[in-house]
Design an enzyme around this catalytic site. Sequence first.
Site, PDB file in Angstrom:
ATOM      1  N   ALA A  95       0.843  -1.192   0.000  1.00  0.00           N
ATOM      2  CA  ALA A  95       0.000   0.000   0.000  1.00  0.00           C
ATOM      3  C   ALA A  95       0.881   1.245   0.000  1.00  0.00           C
ATOM      4  O   ALA A  95       2.024   1.222   0.455  1.00  0.00           O
ATOM      5  CB  ALA A  95      -0.897   0.005   1.230  1.00  0.00           C
ATOM      6  N   SER A 119      -3.471   3.831   1.257  1.00  0.00           N
ATOM      7  CA  SER A 119      -4.635   3.844   2.125  1.00  0.00           C
ATOM      8  C   SER A 119      -5.737   4.749   1.564  1.00  0.00           C
ATOM      9  O   SER A 119      -5.459   5.813   1.012  1.00  0.00           O
ATOM     10  CB  SER A 119      -4.282   4.329   3.522  1.00  0.00           C
ATOM     11  OG  SER A 119      -3.413   3.401   4.162  1.00  0.00           O
ATOM     12  N   ASN A 144       8.612   9.741   3.558  1.00  0.00           N
ATOM     13  CA  ASN A 144       7.376  10.363   3.081  1.00  0.00           C
ATOM     14  C   ASN A 144       6.502  10.778   4.254  1.00  0.00           C
ATOM     15  O   ASN A 144       6.525  10.168   5.325  1.00  0.00           O
ATOM     16  CB  ASN A 144       6.609   9.409   2.141  1.00  0.00           C
ATOM     17  CG  ASN A 144       5.574   8.583   2.865  1.00  0.00           C
ATOM     18  OD1 ASN A 144       4.473   9.048   3.155  1.00  0.00           O
ATOM     19  ND2 ASN A 144       5.933   7.350   3.187  1.00  0.00           N
ATOM     20  N   TYR A 146       3.037  11.774   3.301  1.00  0.00           N
ATOM     21  CA  TYR A 146       1.865  12.055   2.473  1.00  0.00           C
ATOM     22  C   TYR A 146       0.651  12.440   3.317  1.00  0.00           C
ATOM     23  O   TYR A 146      -0.086  13.363   2.985  1.00  0.00           O
ATOM     24  CB  TYR A 146       1.506  10.837   1.623  1.00  0.00           C
ATOM     25  CG  TYR A 146       2.243  10.757   0.307  1.00  0.00           C
ATOM     26  CD1 TYR A 146       1.987  11.668  -0.713  1.00  0.00           C
ATOM     27  CD2 TYR A 146       3.164   9.742   0.047  1.00  0.00           C
ATOM     28  CE1 TYR A 146       2.634  11.591  -1.935  1.00  0.00           C
ATOM     29  CE2 TYR A 146       3.826   9.655  -1.168  1.00  0.00           C
ATOM     30  CZ  TYR A 146       3.555  10.574  -2.154  1.00  0.00           C
ATOM     31  OH  TYR A 146       4.203  10.496  -3.362  1.00  0.00           O
ATOM     32  N   GLY A 147       0.407  11.684   4.381  1.00  0.00           N
ATOM     33  CA  GLY A 147      -0.727  12.022   5.248  1.00  0.00           C
ATOM     34  C   GLY A 147      -2.069  11.566   4.712  1.00  0.00           C
ATOM     35  O   GLY A 147      -3.069  12.288   4.808  1.00  0.00           O
ATOM     36  N   PHE A 148      -2.103  10.334   4.153  1.00  0.00           N
ATOM     37  CA  PHE A 148      -3.364   9.760   3.658  1.00  0.00           C
ATOM     38  C   PHE A 148      -4.038  10.672   2.626  1.00  0.00           C
ATOM     39  O   PHE A 148      -5.239  10.967   2.725  1.00  0.00           O
ATOM     40  CB  PHE A 148      -4.345   9.496   4.798  1.00  0.00           C
ATOM     41  CG  PHE A 148      -4.038   8.275   5.625  1.00  0.00           C
ATOM     42  CD1 PHE A 148      -3.045   7.382   5.272  1.00  0.00           C
ATOM     43  CD2 PHE A 148      -4.769   8.010   6.786  1.00  0.00           C
ATOM     44  CE1 PHE A 148      -2.771   6.258   6.049  1.00  0.00           C
ATOM     45  CE2 PHE A 148      -4.507   6.886   7.571  1.00  0.00           C
ATOM     46  CZ  PHE A 148      -3.501   6.016   7.195  1.00  0.00           C
ATOM     47  N   VAL A 208      -3.422   1.433  11.191  1.00  0.00           N
ATOM     48  CA  VAL A 208      -3.392   2.295  12.374  1.00  0.00           C
ATOM     49  C   VAL A 208      -1.942   2.649  12.705  1.00  0.00           C
ATOM     50  O   VAL A 208      -1.618   3.011  13.833  1.00  0.00           O
ATOM     51  CB  VAL A 208      -4.056   1.607  13.596  1.00  0.00           C
ATOM     52  CG1 VAL A 208      -5.559   1.489  13.394  1.00  0.00           C
ATOM     53  CG2 VAL A 208      -3.431   0.230  13.851  1.00  0.00           C
ATOM     54  N   SER A 210       0.415   4.429  10.287  1.00  0.00           N
ATOM     55  CA  SER A 210       1.096   5.495   9.560  1.00  0.00           C
ATOM     56  C   SER A 210       1.514   6.579  10.547  1.00  0.00           C
ATOM     57  O   SER A 210       0.732   6.972  11.411  1.00  0.00           O
ATOM     58  CB  SER A 210       0.176   6.101   8.501  1.00  0.00           C
ATOM     59  OG  SER A 210       0.748   7.290   7.975  1.00  0.00           O
ATOM     60  N   PRO A 211       2.743   7.097  10.405  1.00  0.00           N
ATOM     61  CA  PRO A 211       3.171   8.158  11.318  1.00  0.00           C
ATOM     62  C   PRO A 211       2.741   9.551  10.864  1.00  0.00           C
ATOM     63  O   PRO A 211       3.081  10.538  11.511  1.00  0.00           O
ATOM     64  CB  PRO A 211       4.701   8.038  11.270  1.00  0.00           C
ATOM     65  CG  PRO A 211       4.984   7.567   9.876  1.00  0.00           C
ATOM     66  CD  PRO A 211       3.837   6.651   9.521  1.00  0.00           C
ATOM     67  N   ASN A 212       1.992   9.621   9.767  1.00  0.00           N
ATOM     68  CA  ASN A 212       1.740  10.913   9.130  1.00  0.00           C
ATOM     69  C   ASN A 212       0.336  11.477   9.333  1.00  0.00           C
ATOM     70  O   ASN A 212      -0.015  12.499   8.762  1.00  0.00           O
ATOM     71  CB  ASN A 212       2.038  10.804   7.625  1.00  0.00           C
ATOM     72  CG  ASN A 212       3.465  10.354   7.373  1.00  0.00           C
ATOM     73  OD1 ASN A 212       4.393  10.828   8.015  1.00  0.00           O
ATOM     74  ND2 ASN A 212       3.637   9.402   6.456  1.00  0.00           N
ATOM     75  N   THR A 213      -0.486  10.781  10.133  1.00  0.00           N
ATOM     76  CA  THR A 213      -1.804  11.283  10.522  1.00  0.00           C
ATOM     77  C   THR A 213      -1.806  11.455  12.033  1.00  0.00           C
ATOM     78  O   THR A 213      -1.523  10.499  12.759  1.00  0.00           O
ATOM     79  CB  THR A 213      -2.922  10.308  10.090  1.00  0.00           C
ATOM     80  OG1 THR A 213      -2.971  10.249   8.663  1.00  0.00           O
ATOM     81  CG2 THR A 213      -4.275  10.768  10.621  1.00  0.00           C
ATOM     82  N   LYS A 248      -2.123  -3.662  10.107  1.00  0.00           N
ATOM     83  CA  LYS A 248      -0.770  -3.208   9.773  1.00  0.00           C
ATOM     84  C   LYS A 248      -0.190  -2.439  10.954  1.00  0.00           C
ATOM     85  O   LYS A 248      -0.799  -1.483  11.440  1.00  0.00           O
ATOM     86  CB  LYS A 248      -0.777  -2.334   8.520  1.00  0.00           C
ATOM     87  CG  LYS A 248       0.624  -2.012   8.000  1.00  0.00           C
ATOM     88  CD  LYS A 248       0.592  -1.446   6.590  1.00  0.00           C
ATOM     89  CE  LYS A 248       1.986  -1.288   6.016  1.00  0.00           C
ATOM     90  NZ  LYS A 248       1.968  -0.841   4.601  1.00  0.00           N
ATOM     91  N   ASN A 279       4.955  -1.049   8.865  1.00  0.00           N
ATOM     92  CA  ASN A 279       4.851   0.254   8.235  1.00  0.00           C
ATOM     93  C   ASN A 279       6.211   0.954   8.303  1.00  0.00           C
ATOM     94  O   ASN A 279       7.199   0.375   8.755  1.00  0.00           O
ATOM     95  CB  ASN A 279       3.776   1.090   8.941  1.00  0.00           C
ATOM     96  CG  ASN A 279       3.024   2.005   7.992  1.00  0.00           C
ATOM     97  OD1 ASN A 279       3.623   2.656   7.151  1.00  0.00           O
ATOM     98  ND2 ASN A 279       1.707   2.058   8.130  1.00  0.00           N
ATOM     99  N   GLY A 330      12.017  -2.934   2.906  1.00  0.00           N
ATOM    100  CA  GLY A 330      13.381  -3.095   2.427  1.00  0.00           C
ATOM    101  C   GLY A 330      13.660  -4.330   1.602  1.00  0.00           C
ATOM    102  O   GLY A 330      14.776  -4.857   1.608  1.00  0.00           O
ATOM    103  N   TYR A 351       7.900  -1.895  -2.262  1.00  0.00           N
ATOM    104  CA  TYR A 351       7.458  -0.595  -2.739  1.00  0.00           C
ATOM    105  C   TYR A 351       8.669   0.237  -3.133  1.00  0.00           C
ATOM    106  O   TYR A 351       8.891   0.556  -4.302  1.00  0.00           O
ATOM    107  CB  TYR A 351       6.614   0.102  -1.663  1.00  0.00           C
ATOM    108  CG  TYR A 351       6.158   1.528  -1.945  1.00  0.00           C
ATOM    109  CD1 TYR A 351       6.612   2.260  -3.041  1.00  0.00           C
ATOM    110  CD2 TYR A 351       5.257   2.163  -1.101  1.00  0.00           C
ATOM    111  CE1 TYR A 351       6.193   3.562  -3.278  1.00  0.00           C
ATOM    112  CE2 TYR A 351       4.826   3.472  -1.329  1.00  0.00           C
ATOM    113  CZ  TYR A 351       5.314   4.167  -2.413  1.00  0.00           C
ATOM    114  OH  TYR A 351       4.900   5.454  -2.641  1.00  0.00           O
TER     115      TYR A 351
END
Length: 392
Positions: A95, A119, A144, A146-148, A208, A210-213, A248, A279, A330, A351
């Site tokens: 993702a 996501s 990154n 991105y923030g969803f 739950v 992602s470090p970006n939200t 995740k 993640n 990785g 990815y």
Amino acid sequence: MASWLNNMEKFKSLLAVTGCAVTMFVGVSIYNKNEKFYKKVAMPIIHLLDPETAHKLGIKLLKWGLVPKGNTTDSKLLETTLLRMKFRNPIGMAAGFDKHAEAVQGLSNCGFGFVEIGSVTPEPQEGNPKPRVFRLPEDKATINRYGFNSEGYSIVWSRLKKLREAKESDIIIGVNLGKNKNTEDAAEDYVNGIKTFSDVADYFVINVSSPNTPNLRTLQRKQKLEDLLAAINKIRESSNIKTPLFLKLAPDLSSQERQDIADVIQNNKTKVDGLILCNTTINRPNLINTNYENETGGLSGAPLNYISTTMISDMYKRTKGTIPIIGVGGVFSGEDALAKIKAGASLVQLYTSYTYYGPPIVSKIKTELNDLLKKEGYNSVADAVGKNNIIK
């Protein structure tokens, strides 16, 4: 005058993207499936663009069918079945790449055994301000935030529905669900996602981690996770939704947090069918390129490899091998993939390596994995799962 200069800059950007697309198209036509061409010519041209523009271009090329088909006829050794899903090979796109389900068929043509989109958030949202993606080529890594950024459930569902109805591909599709930034009731967002995509998803992922939200990762805490998964499982049971559910997780969890999660997901009311590990990390482990180490966001790529594989091994032991795992982080070679499988992963995603080396990386990893499985005497991918782990 300012307006004219602004328009000129936009025009230059358009020319850059268009010119790059034409160059890639010609290159693909001449050097179809040539790994060296991608490594020496195509990807360096792509990397002349800023990372987010390059990402968008990659999606467009896949969407328009301008990326050559990879090896989609896989050996029997690579076929594997997990949770009643039959995978032609265990290598998937993680993702974050195809966020809006625009390039599923193109990725299938590249040779992936499955594709995870998202996501996806219930309502469209822009995500964080730009710039929000940074390359660290010396480290084979990316940061990154991105923030969803998402086009929302409705548009993404329509694309997947159209793809399913066309029956062009039998590739397995995972739908990775997120929450809108300003949503107060996170469970409602995820529950709505389960209901919305139940007719087009082969599996779901509750993201739950992602470090970006803001505050998203707090949903990994024991009580909050129990409440969230109880609400999700309630709707799954009442609506008779049998689609497998994955959770995740972040790699930055403490030992106690990992144990709490292991306990929660093995409880009947708050269970999940599988884990995705892991993640991106907010840590910056031994980076060569320190230009961006103070940028906020999640680090992915080669520096995450060992961290991810170690976490797979740890959670495999904590769940006594009863919860299937998809390993990600990785993966640049067949050796990387097999290490995750032997640590406890049944499937593997990539990815960042794709963004550095292009479509040929998929066939390369599959070929290397196939050869390694043969060399080490395994009869299937499943035979190798957890072989480096001793469960007490």
